[in-house]
Motif scaffolding. Structure first.
Motif, PDB file in Angstrom:
ATOM      1  N   ALA A 105       0.854  -1.195   0.000  1.00 35.95           N
ATOM      2  CA  ALA A 105       0.000   0.000   0.000  1.00 35.95           C
ATOM      3  C   ALA A 105       0.886   1.240   0.000  1.00 35.95           C
ATOM      4  O   ALA A 105       2.085   1.171   0.254  1.00 35.95           O
ATOM      5  CB  ALA A 105      -0.925  -0.004   1.215  1.00 35.95           C
ATOM      6  N   ILE A 106       0.267   2.379  -0.270  1.00 40.05           N
ATOM      7  CA  ILE A 106       1.027   3.632  -0.412  1.00 40.05           C
ATOM      8  C   ILE A 106       1.813   3.950   0.860  1.00 40.05           C
ATOM      9  O   ILE A 106       3.026   4.181   0.819  1.00 40.05           O
ATOM     10  CB  ILE A 106       0.086   4.797  -0.772  1.00 40.05           C
ATOM     11  CG1 ILE A 106      -0.504   4.591  -2.167  1.00 40.05           C
ATOM     12  CG2 ILE A 106       0.833   6.133  -0.707  1.00 40.05           C
ATOM     13  CD1 ILE A 106      -1.617   5.580  -2.525  1.00 40.05           C
ATOM     14  N   PHE A 107       1.126   4.004   1.997  1.00 37.61           N
ATOM     15  CA  PHE A 107       1.790   4.342   3.253  1.00 37.61           C
ATOM     16  C   PHE A 107       2.912   3.349   3.578  1.00 37.61           C
ATOM     17  O   PHE A 107       4.025   3.741   3.921  1.00 37.61           O
ATOM     18  CB  PHE A 107       0.785   4.332   4.416  1.00 37.61           C
ATOM     19  CG  PHE A 107      -0.012   5.605   4.565  1.00 37.61           C
ATOM     20  CD1 PHE A 107       0.597   6.847   4.521  1.00 37.61           C
ATOM     21  CD2 PHE A 107      -1.375   5.549   4.787  1.00 37.61           C
ATOM     22  CE1 PHE A 107      -0.136   8.014   4.670  1.00 37.61           C
ATOM     23  CE2 PHE A 107      -2.126   6.706   4.948  1.00 37.61           C
ATOM     24  CZ  PHE A 107      -1.505   7.941   4.889  1.00 37.61           C
ATOM     25  N   THR A 108       2.598   2.069   3.476  1.00 44.47           N
ATOM     26  CA  THR A 108       3.589   1.056   3.858  1.00 44.47           C
ATOM     27  C   THR A 108       4.760   1.028   2.882  1.00 44.47           C
ATOM     28  O   THR A 108       5.898   0.767   3.282  1.00 44.47           O
ATOM     29  CB  THR A 108       2.933  -0.328   3.960  1.00 44.47           C
ATOM     30  OG1 THR A 108       2.404  -0.706   2.682  1.00 44.47           O
ATOM     31  CG2 THR A 108       1.806  -0.324   4.984  1.00 44.47           C
ATOM     32  N   ARG A 109       4.495   1.319   1.615  1.00 45.83           N
ATOM     33  CA  ARG A 109       5.561   1.358   0.604  1.00 45.83           C
ATOM     34  C   ARG A 109       6.556   2.467   0.921  1.00 45.83           C
ATOM     35  O   ARG A 109       7.770   2.299   0.751  1.00 45.83           O
ATOM     36  CB  ARG A 109       4.951   1.561  -0.783  1.00 45.83           C
ATOM     37  CG  ARG A 109       5.938   1.351  -1.948  1.00 45.83           C
ATOM     38  CD  ARG A 109       5.216   1.530  -3.279  1.00 45.83           C
ATOM     39  NE  ARG A 109       4.005   0.738  -3.336  1.00 45.83           N
ATOM     40  CZ  ARG A 109       2.786   1.234  -3.571  1.00 45.83           C
ATOM     41  NH1 ARG A 109       2.614   2.527  -3.760  1.00 45.83           N
ATOM     42  NH2 ARG A 109       1.738   0.433  -3.607  1.00 45.83           N
ATOM     43  N   GLN A 110       6.045   3.594   1.390  1.00 48.31           N
ATOM     44  CA  GLN A 110       6.934   4.695   1.781  1.00 48.31           C
ATOM     45  C   GLN A 110       7.920   4.233   2.856  1.00 48.31           C
ATOM     46  O   GLN A 110       9.108   4.520   2.794  1.00 48.31           O
ATOM     47  CB  GLN A 110       6.109   5.852   2.346  1.00 48.31           C
ATOM     48  CG  GLN A 110       5.334   6.666   1.335  1.00 48.31           C
ATOM     49  CD  GLN A 110       4.712   7.854   2.032  1.00 48.31           C
ATOM     50  OE1 GLN A 110       4.031   7.715   3.055  1.00 48.31           O
ATOM     51  NE2 GLN A 110       4.943   9.032   1.509  1.00 48.31           N
TER      52      GLN A 110
END
Length: 287
Positions: A105-110
């Motif tokens: 996901a976007i947050f976790t990828r960051q």
């Protein structure tokens, strides 16, 4: 000396509260003087990751750092800047607040990208990867729970092994004040994975009135987030996180909290008891 960054945030504030009860020498970093508030005996500094000299000054005499980046599109870039400054200092351990989920996901990828950079930098690290926070039901949903006896999302029947922020902070304090955690990554969860419908039942039982979870199509939820003033990038990231939950990719339960703390993690039932006062009706509830 231990430096706690993000000291006014949900996790940072609790870390600061708990670590101040130890004998450790602590310095708390805030984004602005207006947000600065710390327990007695804790030094206060202001740090802007875009101004490396502020972090460089805050790191004087520091050997361990708790790194917290802001939940914005700039998180990886800002944490890279912070890591570069840390690498040039005498810091011997960087404890990063990360997230479970890898690149799903976007947050976790960051956070995964930031972890990769820290590892490549050679700075001794510890990664704390919590799942979703129990306290978010207060931070994001107390208003509608109190006003409408309902809360909203788009994760359907997805199960999430939510963790209490107090447990995340307790693990952080252990890794910052004890040896043996360098090079480790811990996935932090609550004791079981639960659905929003189950959360509604637990809240209803504890506070004595019926609370409902209302599942919305992702587009409708995004529309509501934007109407509430949430920036579009954050709204998209939250919707994407709800997708991760809906797909059952956040249901893993680990034993890392119990291994580090020597006790079981706080249950959602206990969280409801402890935060009961946050769900008092402050306006006429919808019938």
């Amino acid at each position: 000396m231990i430096l706690i960054t993000g000291a006014s945030g949900n996790v940072g504030k609790e870390v600061l509260k708990q670590i101040a009860q130890t004998k450790a020498r602590v310095r708390a970093a805030f984004q602005s003087a207006g947000k600065a508030a710390a327990p007695a005996g804790v030094e206060i500094v202001t740090v802007d990751y875009n101004q490396p000299e502020t972090l460089r000054a805050a790191l004087k005499g520091v050997d361990r750092v708790f790194l917290v980046g802001p939940p914005t599109a700039e998180l990886p870039a800002l944490e890279r800047k912070a890591t570069d400054v840390v690498k040039q200092s005498d810091v011997r351990q960087l404890v990063k607040l990360s997230a479970m989920g890898g690149r799903e996901a976007i947050f976790t990828r960051q956070h995964a990208d930031s972890e990769d950079y820290i590892q490549s930098s050679g700075v001794p690290y510890t990664f704390l990867r919590p799942n979703g926070f129990m306290q978010n039901i207060v931070n994001y949903n107390a208003q509608t729970i109190n006003g409408q006896n309902a809360f909203y999302g788009s994760e359907g029947d997805g199960r999430v092994s939510q963790i209490d922020v107090r447990d995340v902070a307790a693990v952080a304090v252990k890794t910052l004040t004890e040896d043996g955690h360098v090079g480790k990554a811990y996935s932090l969860t609550g004791p079981k994975a639960i659905t929003n419908a189950e959360i509604a039942q637990m809240l209803s039982s504890e506070i004595g009135r019926e609370i409902r979870f209302i599942n919305l199509p992702p587009a409708k939820l995004k529309e509501a987030l934007l109407a509430a003033g949430v920036p579009e990038w954050n709204a998209d990231a939250l919707i994407d996180l709800q997708r991760l939950y809906r797909e059952g990719k956040a249901a893993t339960v680990t034993g890392d909290v119990e291994e580090i703390l020597g006790r079981k993690p706080i249950s959602f039932e206990q969280f409801c008891r402890d935060y009961k006062n946050a769900f008092e009706v402050r306006e006429q509830a919808a019938s």
